[in-house]
Design an enzyme around this catalytic site. Structure first.
Site, PDB file in Angstrom:
ATOM      1  NE  ARG A  25       4.234   6.502  -9.251  1.00  0.00           N
ATOM      2  CZ  ARG A  25       4.711   7.513  -9.965  1.00  0.00           C
ATOM      3  NH1 ARG A  25       5.810   8.131  -9.597  1.00  0.00           N
ATOM      4  NH2 ARG A  25       4.098   7.916 -11.054  1.00  0.00           N
ATOM      5  CD  GLU A  68     -10.559  -7.528  -0.103  1.00  0.00           C
ATOM      6  OE1 GLU A  68     -11.717  -7.947  -0.023  1.00  0.00           O
ATOM      7  OE2 GLU A  68      -9.697  -8.043  -0.829  1.00  0.00           O
ATOM      8  CG  ASP A 106      -7.609  14.678 -12.627  1.00  0.00           C
ATOM      9  OD1 ASP A 106      -6.733  14.870 -11.751  1.00  0.00           O
ATOM     10  OD2 ASP A 106      -7.579  13.726 -13.428  1.00  0.00           O
ATOM     11  CB  THR A 135      -1.929  11.527  -8.264  1.00  0.00           C
ATOM     12  OG1 THR A 135      -1.545  12.794  -8.777  1.00  0.00           O
ATOM     13  CG2 THR A 135      -2.495  10.679  -9.367  1.00  0.00           C
ATOM     14  CE1 TYR A 167      -5.789  -7.851  -0.039  1.00  0.00           C
ATOM     15  CE2 TYR A 167      -4.474  -9.793   0.424  1.00  0.00           C
ATOM     16  CZ  TYR A 167      -5.033  -8.923  -0.481  1.00  0.00           C
ATOM     17  OH  TYR A 167      -4.859  -9.111  -1.815  1.00  0.00           O
ATOM     18  CE  LYS A 217       0.641  13.500 -11.881  1.00  0.00           C
ATOM     19  NZ  LYS A 217      -0.503  12.631 -11.577  1.00  0.00           N
TER      20      LYS A 217
HETATM   21  N1  DSN Z   1       1.442  10.690 -16.022  1.00  0.00           N
HETATM   22  C1  DSN Z   1       0.905  11.892 -15.441  1.00  0.00           C
HETATM   23  C2  DSN Z   1       1.659  13.099 -15.877  1.00  0.00           C
HETATM   24  O1  DSN Z   1       2.847  12.979 -16.133  1.00  0.00           O
HETATM   25  O2  DSN Z   1       1.110  14.186 -15.940  1.00  0.00           O
HETATM   26  C3  DSN Z   1      -0.532  12.018 -15.723  1.00  0.00           C
HETATM   27  O3  DSN Z   1      -1.182  10.854 -15.392  1.00  0.00           O
END
Ligand code: DSN
Length: 440
Positions: free
Chosen positions: A255, A76, A220, A246, A74, A249
């Site tokens: 993730r 925090e 974003d 994120t 942990y 991707k």
């Molecule tokens: N779920 C993502 C996507 O597939 O683009 C977006 O949050």
């Protein structure tokens, strides 16, 4: 010097029938049921052509960092300012991830603690807006994201979301419309970016509008972070006030998510993530983000990012040649959005048929879709995963041909044709092993 666009892989043959359990022997011994499911997923990811544009294959190094004893701790707070002792190793891990994020994206501040993209975006609301404030983003059916103020999301329920879209005739953003809306509504936040945008985002144009309207511009970049890191898409720095992404991707990490900004917003963002929204950071994810950012700083990652775009453009051309209707007429990035109306097959029917043919896509609304989101007109595809396997532009006509035959088979209800495609796909995938998957 040439660089392979694929991360290193210890993978060899992928054609075993039985699910692999050798990669996690303790789990296989203790929980064979779960182990078998994971083995089956490894086999599925090995054998299929994964075209969902928000997915990828992480390297073995990223996987290893994700599955470590950092899980047990942990933490925090932030490095040097924790609410728990025993941070001798965790603080340097997080500092490393932060330093690498700042270096890869050229930003003054990075927070690597958001659990994923939606919490990251929610932290931005907490940092810069009050409940009931007006916020502006691209409408979900036009290619935006739920958390950009769409009605069913907390961001659309707790804030007043106003939404822009793309033009019917071009499939592209109309900046006059965005400007008019921003000046009329005076939102606190303007989001640019989304989940089904095949074209380059003009961050400078958004910044000009946000500045005029007195709004905080949030870029974003979840879908295109890897392309930006690799120089294959313009950077939102210095145009955006806040950058949200994120990490799993095109960036090809675990993730997770990050928020980046200039120093002036650092305090507000950090306070919003913790203690505003979250508790302890997921240290194993922080470590894996650090590994992914190290990989993204290598020359080979530039090659990867450019290869993703080249593959998407070659695939778009091959699809257009086969009579497919692509939203906006093509792509500038990793993603292609197809309207299947002229092919006389609903998106969901096509997606499910392609899945049976070993080609994994997602059904998706297209702008001005007359059909419902759960049964829309389109499918969304992309090239991050296949590029990670080392497929190049020379393979894209074959991929387009499989999609064409798969969609035709969906229309005709021809299961034999789908089975034939599945075996052709498996053959090509066996010749291009995916990173991070164990040998079967
Ligand atoms: N779920 C993502 C996507 O597939 O683009 C977006 O949050």
């Amino acid at each position: 010097m040439t660089h392979s666009p694929s991360p290193s892989s210890s993978h060899s043959a992928v054609s075993a029938d039985a699910p692999n359990t050798l990669n996690h022997p303790a789990l296989a011994a203790q929980d064979p049921e779960l182990s078998a499911l994971i083995g089956a997923e490894e086999q599925l990811q090995a054998d299929t052509l994964r075209l969902i544009p928000s997915e990828n294959y992480v390297s073995t190094a990223v996987l290893e960092a994700s599955g470590t004893v950092l899980q047990n701790k942990y933490s925090e707070g932030y490095p040097g300012r924790r609410y728990y002792e025993g941070q001798q190793n965790i603080d340097p891990v997080e500092r490393l991830a932060v330093a690498r994020a700042k270096s890869v994206f050229g930003v003054e501040h990075a927070n690597v603690q958001p659990y994923s993209g939606s919490p990251a975006n929610l932290a931005v609301y907490l940092a810069f807006a009050e409940p009931g404030d007006t916020v502006m983003g691209m409408a979900l059916p036009m290619g935006g994201h739920l958390t950009h103020g769409w009605g069913v999301s907390a961001t659309g329920k707790w804030f007043r979301g106003v939404q822009y879209g793309v033009r019917h005739d071009t499939g592209r953003i109309d900046f006059d419309e965005v400007r008019d809306l921003a000046l009329k509504e005076r939102p606190k936040l303007i989001f640019c970016g989304g989940t089904a945008l095949p074209r380059t985002i003009d961050f400078a144009a958004f910044a000009k509008i946000a500045h005029e309207a007195g709004a905080v511009l949030v870029a974003d970049i979840a879908h295109i972070a890897g392309l930006i890191a690799g120089g294959a898409h313009p950077s939102p720095v210095p145009h955006a006030d806040v950058i949200s992404t994120t990490t799993h991707k095109t960036l090809r990490g675990p993730r997770g998510a990050m928020l980046m900004s200039r120093e002036e917003h650092a305090k507000a963002i950090d306070k919003a993530v913790f203690p505003g929204l979250q508790g302890g950071p997921h240290n194993q994810t922080t470590a894996a983000i650090a590994v992914a950012l190290h990989e993204a700083s290598q020359p080979s990652f530039r090659d990867y990012a450019h290869a993703v775009v080249a593959n998407a453009q070659a695939l778009a051309e091959a699809l257009l040649a086969r009579g497919f209707d692509l939203v906006s007429g093509g792509t500038d990035n990793h993603l292609i959005l197809m309207d299947l109306t002229p092919k006389d097959v609903p998106g969901k029917v096509a997606a499910k048929a392609l899945d049976r043919a070993g080609i994994v896509v997602n059904y998706n609304t297209v702008p001005y879709d007359p059909r419902k989101p759960f049964d829309p007109s389109g499918i969304r595809i992309g090239t991050p995963s296949l590029t990670s396997r080392g497929l190049g532009t020379q393979h894209m006509p074959t991929v387009a041909d499989w999609i064409d035959r798969g969609v035709a088979a969906a229309r005709a209800g021809d299961e034999d044709a789908l089975t034939t495609i599945r075996s052709e796909v498996a053959d090509l995938m066996a010749a291009h092993p995916a990173p991070g998957l164990p040998a079967h």
